[in-house]
Design a protein around this motif. Structure first.
Motif, PDB file in Angstrom:
ATOM      1  N   PRO A  12      -8.132  16.203  -4.229  1.00 51.34           N
ATOM      2  CA  PRO A  12      -7.436  15.290  -4.378  1.00 51.34           C
ATOM      3  C   PRO A  12      -5.689  15.463  -3.803  1.00 51.34           C
ATOM      4  O   PRO A  12      -5.310  16.257  -3.618  1.00 51.34           O
ATOM      5  N   TYR A  13      -5.184  14.509  -2.812  1.00 46.89           N
ATOM      6  CA  TYR A  13      -4.171  14.771  -2.469  1.00 46.89           C
ATOM      7  C   TYR A  13      -2.997  14.725  -2.971  1.00 46.89           C
ATOM      8  O   TYR A  13      -3.033  12.648  -3.760  1.00 46.89           O
ATOM      9  N   ASN A  14      -2.559  15.213  -3.913  1.00 50.63           N
ATOM     10  CA  ASN A  14      -1.303  14.506  -5.066  1.00 50.63           C
ATOM     11  C   ASN A  14       0.385  14.441  -4.141  1.00 50.63           C
ATOM     12  O   ASN A  14       0.911  13.547  -5.147  1.00 50.63           O
ATOM     13  N   HIS A  15       0.136  14.857  -2.787  1.00 56.71           N
ATOM     14  CA  HIS A  15       1.562  13.937  -2.006  1.00 56.71           C
ATOM     15  C   HIS A  15       1.306  13.896  -0.892  1.00 56.71           C
ATOM     16  O   HIS A  15       1.894  13.843   0.448  1.00 56.71           O
ATOM     17  N   PRO A  16       1.109  11.787  -0.557  1.00 59.22           N
ATOM     18  CA  PRO A  16       0.999  11.806   0.247  1.00 59.22           C
ATOM     19  C   PRO A  16       2.617  11.354   1.161  1.00 59.22           C
ATOM     20  O   PRO A  16       3.574  11.413   0.275  1.00 59.22           O
ATOM     21  N   ASN A  17       2.335  10.667   2.045  1.00 61.69           N
ATOM     22  CA  ASN A  17       4.055  10.346   3.029  1.00 61.69           C
ATOM     23  C   ASN A  17       3.812   8.418   2.905  1.00 61.69           C
ATOM     24  O   ASN A  17       2.364   8.236   3.163  1.00 61.69           O
ATOM     25  N   ILE A  18       4.715   7.868   1.933  1.00 60.99           N
ATOM     26  CA  ILE A  18       4.552   7.030   2.480  1.00 60.99           C
ATOM     27  C   ILE A  18       5.874   6.449   3.273  1.00 60.99           C
ATOM     28  O   ILE A  18       6.864   6.557   3.581  1.00 60.99           O
ATOM     29  N   LEU A  19       5.298   5.581   4.968  1.00 64.07           N
ATOM     30  CA  LEU A  19       6.339   5.406   6.025  1.00 64.07           C
ATOM     31  C   LEU A  19       6.125   3.381   6.159  1.00 64.07           C
ATOM     32  O   LEU A  19       4.742   2.501   6.174  1.00 64.07           O
ATOM     33  N   LEU A  20       7.247   2.934   5.824  1.00 64.67           N
ATOM     34  CA  LEU A  20       7.051   1.301   6.342  1.00 64.67           C
ATOM     35  C   LEU A  20       8.266   1.243   7.526  1.00 64.67           C
ATOM     36  O   LEU A  20       9.006   1.601   7.394  1.00 64.67           O
ATOM     37  N   LEU A  21       7.473   0.642   8.222  1.00 63.42           N
ATOM     38  CA  LEU A  21       8.049   0.422   9.814  1.00 63.42           C
ATOM     39  C   LEU A  21       7.770  -1.446   9.568  1.00 63.42           C
ATOM     40  O   LEU A  21       6.896  -2.257   9.295  1.00 63.42           O
ATOM     41  N   GLN A  22       8.569  -1.472  10.951  1.00 61.74           N
ATOM     42  CA  GLN A  22       9.533  -2.506  11.405  1.00 61.74           C
ATOM     43  C   GLN A  22       9.579  -3.601  12.294  1.00 61.74           C
ATOM     44  O   GLN A  22      10.516  -2.916  13.205  1.00 61.74           O
ATOM     45  N   LYS A  23       8.853  -4.727  13.267  1.00 61.59           N
ATOM     46  CA  LYS A  23       9.902  -4.749  14.055  1.00 61.59           C
ATOM     47  C   LYS A  23      10.189  -6.702  14.410  1.00 61.59           C
ATOM     48  O   LYS A  23       8.941  -6.845  13.309  1.00 61.59           O
TER      49      LYS A  23
END
Length: 288
Positions: A104-115
């Protein structure tokens, strides 16, 4: 413009992700695109449910219910001064050694973008253009909204940049599949039709909402395997996606359709306008 990265609001110029992120190296990443209307994230719960399915499939160890995604969207909207906007929630597997990984991947990157987007788009017509390129099959039994997107990009190149056109995929067997970035519906004799998930199409959030809405309005619907002739013989047709909403088709393969004058498209959109301001899930239609 500001974005959210791993719990922190940053200016877009400050955001950095490791080149060893397996979302970059191996496409191990997923995303959801949605809209906010007067600050409300339309069908957010449905988007998160689909995203969680993808995370579990990718073996990315993250429970979205433990994250305050709604709060993240509200904070970012305030920071950017945007109440009517495009939102992209992107989760990549995170950093790892070079090589295919089974654990398993235990340290994902969480990205929130907006326009920025306009508050509500009035019904806009498009021409449906039949693509020569066929829809590829999903990597697993269900198509995920993942970083594996070149089939769509190649289709967009074929269809071109004309905003008044949407490319339409067929499967390798010749069945209608979906648009480059959309699902497709058509109406014949008062019945709503759309390609089955067995064709390998993405189970669009707006697709699911439209089918649920049709049921509450007493409009019969059917998902199946259809050849292009079924669409050509229909009374009206439209595309759907979470950003462009409901997009009536005015022309396909030389056939003219009612476009935005279509009775069913207008009926569905009138409910969409109201629901976009309040619903977190299509399931709330039965309580509205």
């Amino acid at each position: 413009m500001y974005l959210f990265l791993n719990g922190e609001i940053l200016h877009k110029e400050e955001a950095k992700i490791s080149p060893f992120d397996h979302g970059f190296l191996y496409g191990m990443g997923l995303f959801e695109t949605m809209r906010t209307y007067s600050g409300h994230p339309f069908l957010l719960n449905d988007h998160l449910e689909r995203l969680q399915l993808g995370l579990d499939t990718f073996n990315i160890d993250l429970d979205l219910q433990k994250l305050d995604i709604s709060g993240m969207i509200a904070s970012l909207s305030e920071k950017n001064g945007l109440q009517d906007s495009y939102i992209r929630l992107n989760i990549s597997a995170g950093e790892g050694e070079i090589g295919l990984r089974t654990t398993p991947y235990n340290h994902p990157n969480i990205l929130l973008l907006q326009k920025e987007l306009p508050p509500l788009m009035p019904l806009r017509e498009k021409e449906a253009v039949l693509l020569k390129l066929r829809r590829n099959t999903p990597e697993t039994s269900v198509r995920l909204k993942s970083h594996h997107y070149f089939n769509n990009i190649a289709a967009k190149r074929e269809a071109g940049d004309d905003p008044g056109k949407e490319g339409l995929f067929l499967t390798k067997e010749g069945y209608i599949a979906e648009g480059v970035t959309s699902n497709i519906f058509w109406i014949s004799d008062g019945k709503l039709y759309t390609p089955s998930l067995e064709t390998g199409v993405l189970n669009g959030i707006t697709r699911e909402y439209i089918m649920e809405l049709a049921g509450t309005l007493g409009i019969p619907s059917e998902a199946g395997m259809y050849m292009p002739e079924s669409l050509l013989k229909s009374d009206e047709a439209f595309f759907t996606n979470s950003v462009q909403e409901i997009i009536p088709i005015h022309t396909f393969e030389g056939r003219t359709f009612p476009g935005k004058r279509g009775r069913i498209a207008q009926q569905l959109y009138s409910h969409y306008e109201r629901d976009a301001q309040v619903l977190f899930s299509k399931n709330e239609l039965h309580r509205s």
